[in-house]
Design a protein around this motif. Structure first.
Motif, PDB file in Angstrom:
ATOM      1  N   HIS A 196       0.835  -1.201   0.000  1.00 22.85           N
ATOM      2  CA  HIS A 196       0.000   0.000   0.000  1.00 22.85           C
ATOM      3  C   HIS A 196       0.873   1.256   0.000  1.00 22.85           C
ATOM      4  O   HIS A 196       1.967   1.267   0.564  1.00 22.85           O
ATOM      5  N   LEU A 240      -3.534   3.999  -2.241  1.00 18.32           N
ATOM      6  CA  LEU A 240      -3.253   3.089  -3.357  1.00 18.32           C
ATOM      7  C   LEU A 240      -3.054   1.676  -2.824  1.00 18.32           C
ATOM      8  O   LEU A 240      -1.941   1.323  -2.395  1.00 18.32           O
ATOM      9  N   ILE A 265      -5.698  -1.658  -7.111  1.00 17.89           N
ATOM     10  CA  ILE A 265      -5.828  -0.396  -7.859  1.00 17.89           C
ATOM     11  C   ILE A 265      -5.514  -0.616  -9.331  1.00 17.89           C
ATOM     12  O   ILE A 265      -4.714  -1.495  -9.692  1.00 17.89           O
ATOM     13  N   GLU A 321      -7.125   4.466 -12.431  1.00 18.01           N
ATOM     14  CA  GLU A 321      -7.314   5.221 -11.192  1.00 18.01           C
ATOM     15  C   GLU A 321      -6.125   6.119 -10.861  1.00 18.01           C
ATOM     16  O   GLU A 321      -6.193   6.900  -9.906  1.00 18.01           O
ATOM     17  N   LEU A 322      -5.051   6.027 -11.640  1.00 21.87           N
ATOM     18  CA  LEU A 322      -3.874   6.852 -11.378  1.00 21.87           C
ATOM     19  C   LEU A 322      -4.003   8.250 -11.972  1.00 21.87           C
ATOM     20  O   LEU A 322      -3.158   9.112 -11.736  1.00 21.87           O
TER      21      LEU A 322
END
Length: 544
Positions: free
Chosen positions: A351, A411, A416, A420-421
């Protein structure tokens, strides 16, 4: 698209599982003794022929007979291909492998034919030829000096003419391309008429990105960042049970340090992938530390190479850039996850979180902005144009953070997606003191190493809290030990207006947006919108 995955040769898998096997005569012992310490017990030792099972009294006799009977000059091949010690080891084992398969005339036209590290595994136990590679030039008969010198002179003359021609063509090509490069285009032909593939700005930048990782300096900086390197080492060594007998993929392996951590922790196989020339140094580092039978180095982009296995148990990568997402390396790591990680496999780290906080530092503003208004008594305020458009990577003091920080993007690496970035996320912070005005924003990221993809994670947790539970985490923020990532400062542009006085306890609400500067780019545009008592301000910064 990646090429079809090939099965890993059984003999290579055996060597990964049992690096202490008696047949693995190339393994480096734990006492770090190398080939240079291996001395033949006698002045000459019997050696098996390269093209025959005949046994010769010594290497000299074998090489002489091989040259006469099979027209194969081993030393000349060494010299022509400019082989180092490891290259020569691979050549010997490649030749023996091909002869064993029934190929009586194995090609030696290119080192690519035996570049695979599987050829570091001896085909013959106690192969005397391998022990003698450093001395081969002394073991063979020397050519007639006069003929040799005459031949060399001719070769040098031909080489000189070739280089003159190449230099002339290069000079013309440079002259022709200067104007086109300044205009932002690429040369698509050369004076000799052969086509040169045209590359756009994005491709050029991408090539420059990988080239930058070929040099020692950047790797020295990262390895000396003990916050970063210790975190990876501690997680891997503290969780040897997770790595024991597992297949690990190291994306962007660099010098190979993370791969060697994993191998030392008991991994069955580690696949180290990098698209930079540093992969050659990684191979040497891995060999010198005795992990050549565990770690397999692969050169290329992870999206394009073929791995020796269809799936891996763990993906380890140090992909984080400035502002976390600069460089866009996470895109490749997520691609690897989606294509190679087994269901339930582990991402290391697991994460990350992005944080933002209000920033005030009048000294920094004076040195970076006000400075241009009087430089040695001269007005250079023309330099102030667009000065607020650039995100600044710098180390900030804790006292410059004048309010609470807020996580605006968690994140979870197991779930992810690349889509989504690119995002716009809201945040809310509260001032902890009175300030004369907001100088801008401070962005940093925190990184967490959790031992399971299902481990419960609070996205607002601080690394210091996680570490109290015996887990591994680190921050790149101003309240922790400095890292090479530092922080990302976004100076506010007040357009000549006096900043608004703000009080302790006052709340600022806003949003942060990250967007790639353009498709395929590794640079970022960061946009922040904030609202203070109904007065909104929006600003865009570039990180490149």
């Amino acid at each position: 698209m990646s090429t079809p995955v090939q099965d890993f040769p059984p003999e290579a898998e055996d060597s990964c599982r049992d690096s202490d096997s008696a047949s693995d005569s190339l393994s480096i012992a734990n006492n770090d003794e190398g080939w240079e310490d291996v001395e033949p017990e006698e002045e000459s030792q019997p050696v098996v022929g390269l093209f025959t099972a005949d046994v010769y009294p010594d290497v000299r006799a074998m090489l002489k007979d091989t040259k006469e009977r099979y027209n194969f000059d081993f030393v000349k091949v060494q010299r022509d291909l400019d082989l180092d010690f490891l290259g020569s080891v691979r050549l010997v084992n490649y030749l023996r492998s091909e002869i064993k398969k029934g190929n009586k005339e194995p090609s030696v036209s290119s080192t690519a034919l035996f570049q695979d590290d599987i050829y570091l595994k001896p085909v013959l136990d106690d192969d005397t030829l391998l022990y003698s590679l450093d001395d081969l030039t002394d073991e063979v008969e020397v050519e007639d000096p006069d003929k040799s010198n005459e031949k060399r002179i001719l070769e040098l003359q031909e080489e000189l003419e070739r280089l003159k021609t190449q230099f002339s063509e290069y000079r013309l090509a440079v002259q022709k391309s200067i104007g086109e490069q300044l205009a932002g285009t690429s040369v698509n032909d050369n004076p000799a008429g052969s086509e040169i593939p045209k590359r756009g700005r994005i491709e050029e930048a991408d090539a420059d990105y990988f080239t930058s990782y070929s040099f020692n300096t950047i790797h020295e900086t990262m390895l000396k960042d003990t916050v970063r390197t210790d975190a990876y080492r501690d997680f891997i060594y503290d969780n040897k049970g997770l790595f024991k007998d597992k297949v690990v993929l190291d994306v962007g392996c660099g010098t190979g340090i993370l791969s060697m951590f994993c191998a030392k922790a008991g991994a069955k196989m580690v696949i180290a992938v990098d698209n930079s020339n540093i992969i050659q140094k990684a191979r040497e580092n891995i060999y010198k530390n005795g992990f050549e039978h565990v770690i397999r180095c692969v050169r290329g982009k992870i999206e394009e190479v073929s791995l020796p296995v269809p799936q891996v148990d763990i993906i380890v990568s140090e992909w984080m850039g400035y502002g976390l997402l600069f460089e866009a390396m996470l895109d490749s790591v997520l691609w690897a996850r989606d294509h190679y990680l087994v269901p339930g496999g582990l991402m290391v780290p697991s994460h990350t979180t992005l944080r933002i906080a209000p920033y005030v530092d009048s000294d920094f503003v004076d040195s970076h902005v006000t400075f241009w208004k009087s430089v040695y008594g001269f007005d250079m305020s023309s330099m102030l144009e667009n000065i607020h458009d650039e995100a600044i990577v710098t180390t900030t003091k804790p006292e410059t953070v004048v309010g609470s920080s807020a996580v605006f993007l968690p994140l979870p690496l197991h779930t992810i997606t690349v889509e989504e970035l690119s995002f716009v996320k809201s945040f809310e912070v509260t001032l902890k003191e009175d300030i004369p005005g907001l100088d801008g924003w401070n962005i940093w990221f925190d990184t967490f190493f959790l031992p399971s993809p299902t481990f419960k994670f609070d996205e607002n947790v601080e690394p210091s809290e996680i570490k109290k539970k015996g887990l591994i985490a680190f921050t790149t923020g101003p309240f922790g030990t400095e890292t090479h990532w530092q922080q990302c400062v976004l100076l506010a542009n007040h357009s000549g207006k006096e900043p608004t006085l703000l009080k302790k306890g006052q709340t600022i609400k806003g949003s942060v947006g990250y967007q790639k500067k353009e498709k395929g780019s590794r640079a970022l545009d960061i946009e922040v919108l904030w609202d203070i008592d109904g007065n909104q301000q929006r600003q865009l910064w570039s990180l490149q």
